[in-house]
Write a protein that holds these residues in place. Sequence first.
Motif, PDB file in Angstrom:
ATOM      1  N   PHE B 181       0.156  -1.167  -0.122  1.00  0.00           N
ATOM      2  CA  PHE B 181      -0.073  -0.188   0.041  1.00  0.00           C
ATOM      3  C   PHE B 181       0.830   1.334   0.240  1.00  0.00           C
ATOM      4  O   PHE B 181       0.577   2.660  -0.056  1.00  0.00           O
ATOM      5  N   PRO B 183       3.776   3.882  -1.908  1.00  0.00           N
ATOM      6  CA  PRO B 183       4.039   4.604  -3.004  1.00  0.00           C
ATOM      7  C   PRO B 183       5.341   4.016  -3.493  1.00  0.00           C
ATOM      8  O   PRO B 183       6.152   3.979  -4.563  1.00  0.00           O
ATOM      9  N   THR B 197      -1.264  -0.788  -4.309  1.00  0.00           N
ATOM     10  CA  THR B 197      -1.924  -0.763  -4.091  1.00  0.00           C
ATOM     11  C   THR B 197      -2.112   0.722  -3.681  1.00  0.00           C
ATOM     12  O   THR B 197      -1.448   0.831  -2.656  1.00  0.00           O
ATOM     13  N   LEU B 199      -3.447   4.459  -3.106  1.00  0.00           N
ATOM     14  CA  LEU B 199      -4.386   5.500  -2.591  1.00  0.00           C
ATOM     15  C   LEU B 199      -4.904   6.501  -3.217  1.00  0.00           C
ATOM     16  O   LEU B 199      -4.957   7.411  -3.446  1.00  0.00           O
ATOM     17  N   TYR B 200      -3.654   6.938  -2.864  1.00  0.00           N
ATOM     18  CA  TYR B 200      -2.917   8.211  -3.070  1.00  0.00           C
ATOM     19  C   TYR B 200      -3.189   9.305  -4.443  1.00  0.00           C
ATOM     20  O   TYR B 200      -2.753   9.871  -4.906  1.00  0.00           O
ATOM     21  N   SER B 201      -2.345   8.169  -4.901  1.00  0.00           N
ATOM     22  CA  SER B 201      -2.525   7.682  -5.999  1.00  0.00           C
ATOM     23  C   SER B 201      -3.551   8.315  -7.290  1.00  0.00           C
ATOM     24  O   SER B 201      -3.800   8.790  -8.078  1.00  0.00           O
ATOM     25  N   ASN B 202      -5.260   7.318  -6.763  1.00  0.00           N
ATOM     26  CA  ASN B 202      -6.432   7.511  -7.140  1.00  0.00           C
ATOM     27  C   ASN B 202      -6.316   8.355  -6.780  1.00  0.00           C
ATOM     28  O   ASN B 202      -7.669   9.460  -7.201  1.00  0.00           O
ATOM     29  N   LEU B 203      -6.426   9.542  -5.726  1.00  0.00           N
ATOM     30  CA  LEU B 203      -6.242  11.062  -5.222  1.00  0.00           C
ATOM     31  C   LEU B 203      -5.852  11.836  -6.418  1.00  0.00           C
ATOM     32  O   LEU B 203      -6.400  12.991  -6.081  1.00  0.00           O
ATOM     33  N   ALA B 204      -4.480  11.833  -6.359  1.00  0.00           N
ATOM     34  CA  ALA B 204      -3.720  12.824  -6.837  1.00  0.00           C
ATOM     35  C   ALA B 204      -4.459  12.752  -8.752  1.00  0.00           C
ATOM     36  O   ALA B 204      -4.353  13.786  -9.293  1.00  0.00           O
ATOM     37  N   ILE B 205      -5.374  11.151  -8.963  1.00  0.00           N
ATOM     38  CA  ILE B 205      -5.785  11.188 -10.779  1.00  0.00           C
ATOM     39  C   ILE B 205      -7.111  12.208 -10.219  1.00  0.00           C
ATOM     40  O   ILE B 205      -7.199  12.923 -10.829  1.00  0.00           O
ATOM     41  N   ILE B 206      -8.020  12.195  -9.566  1.00  0.00           N
ATOM     42  CA  ILE B 206      -9.194  13.111  -9.154  1.00  0.00           C
ATOM     43  C   ILE B 206      -8.479  14.546  -8.670  1.00  0.00           C
ATOM     44  O   ILE B 206      -9.070  15.362  -9.337  1.00  0.00           O
ATOM     45  N   PHE B 207      -7.256  15.275  -8.217  1.00  0.00           N
ATOM     46  CA  PHE B 207      -7.016  16.128  -7.878  1.00  0.00           C
ATOM     47  C   PHE B 207      -6.820  16.644  -9.085  1.00  0.00           C
ATOM     48  O   PHE B 207      -6.938  17.951  -9.682  1.00  0.00           O
ATOM     49  N   ASN B 208      -5.711  16.698 -10.034  1.00  0.00           N
ATOM     50  CA  ASN B 208      -5.858  16.448 -11.405  1.00  0.00           C
ATOM     51  C   ASN B 208      -6.449  16.664 -12.018  1.00  0.00           C
ATOM     52  O   ASN B 208      -6.492  18.228 -12.820  1.00  0.00           O
ATOM     53  N   LYS B 209      -7.355  15.919 -12.099  1.00  0.00           N
ATOM     54  CA  LYS B 209      -8.554  16.603 -13.190  1.00  0.00           C
ATOM     55  C   LYS B 209      -9.514  17.844 -12.323  1.00  0.00           C
ATOM     56  O   LYS B 209     -10.388  18.453 -13.503  1.00  0.00           O
ATOM     57  N   LEU B 210     -10.052  18.297 -10.903  1.00  0.00           N
ATOM     58  CA  LEU B 210     -11.101  18.807 -10.501  1.00  0.00           C
ATOM     59  C   LEU B 210      -9.651  20.327 -10.515  1.00  0.00           C
ATOM     60  O   LEU B 210     -11.072  21.219 -11.268  1.00  0.00           O
TER      61      LEU B 210
END
Lengths: 218, 218
Positions: B181, B183, B197, B199-210
């Motif tokens: 878990f 990085p 896995t 989690l923070y990579s998924n968070l980074a993807i959301i932030f990047n789009k946002l």
Amino acid sequence: MVQSSKKIQVVPEPTIRRMPSYLAFAEGLLRKGQQFVSSTQIANYMNIDPTQVTKDLSYTAIVGKTRVGYEVKALVEVLSEFLGFTVMDNAFLVGAGSLGSALLHDSGLSHFGLNIVAAFDVNSSTIGKKINDIEVFHIDQFRDLSQEMNVIMGIITVPAENAQTVADLMVAWGIKAIWNFTPARIKVPDDIIVQNTTLYSNLAIIFNKLHNDRKETR
Amino acid sequence: MVQSSKKIQVVPEPTIRRMPSYLAFAEGLLRKGQQFVSSTQIANYMNIDPTQVTKDLSYTAIVGKTRVGYEVKALVEVLSEFLGFTVMDNAFLVGAGSLGSALLHDSGLSHFGLNIVAAFDVNSSTIGKKINDIEVFHIDQFRDLSQEMNVIMGIITVPAENAQTVADLMVAWGIKAIWNFTPARIKVPDDIIVQNTTLYSNLAIIFNKLHNDRKETR
């Protein structure tokens, strides 16, 4: 606020997925007092090609120096900002069951820029409680609070069959991004960002490899 | 034990990633009392092509019937077994900090076939405590216990800079699969299964789009 004079460009998802690993590596080097790092050194750590590292980092504002590479301290700062980890975004979590409580316990999320301000459930035994100092409200209180608290992200950790209902509510209440931890696929308007994270999918991948290995050796 | 008369074949990772969603959908239909489901219906739910659904499900033992499609009850059973969710595997978790405790709280993992039998840490304030009925031991006790408890999987939730050390220990103690878990990228012998896995990579993807969206609308 994230401010950038760079042209906005779409960053490929595999690049963003690698960046937290670059960041973790750079943070480690920083703690050890290393001043510069080459793309080759990063590539060896990641088990990928150095040209991929150079390409990935070209999306950020960092510029490598001939012979010495990237300045480690600058790399940490640039990556943290690039990944959005230096800006705090407010989120609601809906579904304070097992996985939901687990996420509420993870203070690492706030370290990476995600501030869960409230949780919601329909289970009366949970409502009114605080989990890691985050209060659990009844789902009906969602709307009023989202306007009040400037919440732009919703985290869904309800049972899969309720995911779409919760997503519809989140969209109606003005949430801009949804982090969906259920295996359900949710349908939302095009301007809403959805990120699916299914822990159990990763588990399934491990099991598949483990159990196939066992069968092969029989 | 997983027993199968099928020829062993490598299942593509995207297929395995979709399967928990198929399972969740089928479980929902089962609860509603629906008896059969067509590949088109599954495809609509998933927003993918029906031929992809047929192809994915061809890796399992299920066979669709002309006109009516797949039997829902059989689909639930076959997918659960195929994904390894019906076999219990024992795991150790190393790093009972924020994310580690979060995973220990998630009883969903045991529902999906993962039985975390013990946790380890080096922090004396955590050692000896029980989190969700799982005891936290000092990392030095790892070896004895892994033999005793028939543990084949290790979960790494330590700070990134300690991930490799923990992975080396796990390999030495006979662990067959590692769920990482952090990085950090860990290096292990070829016969050890590693699943990352972050989690923070998924968070980074959301932030990047946002955050890109916000910049675009300025």
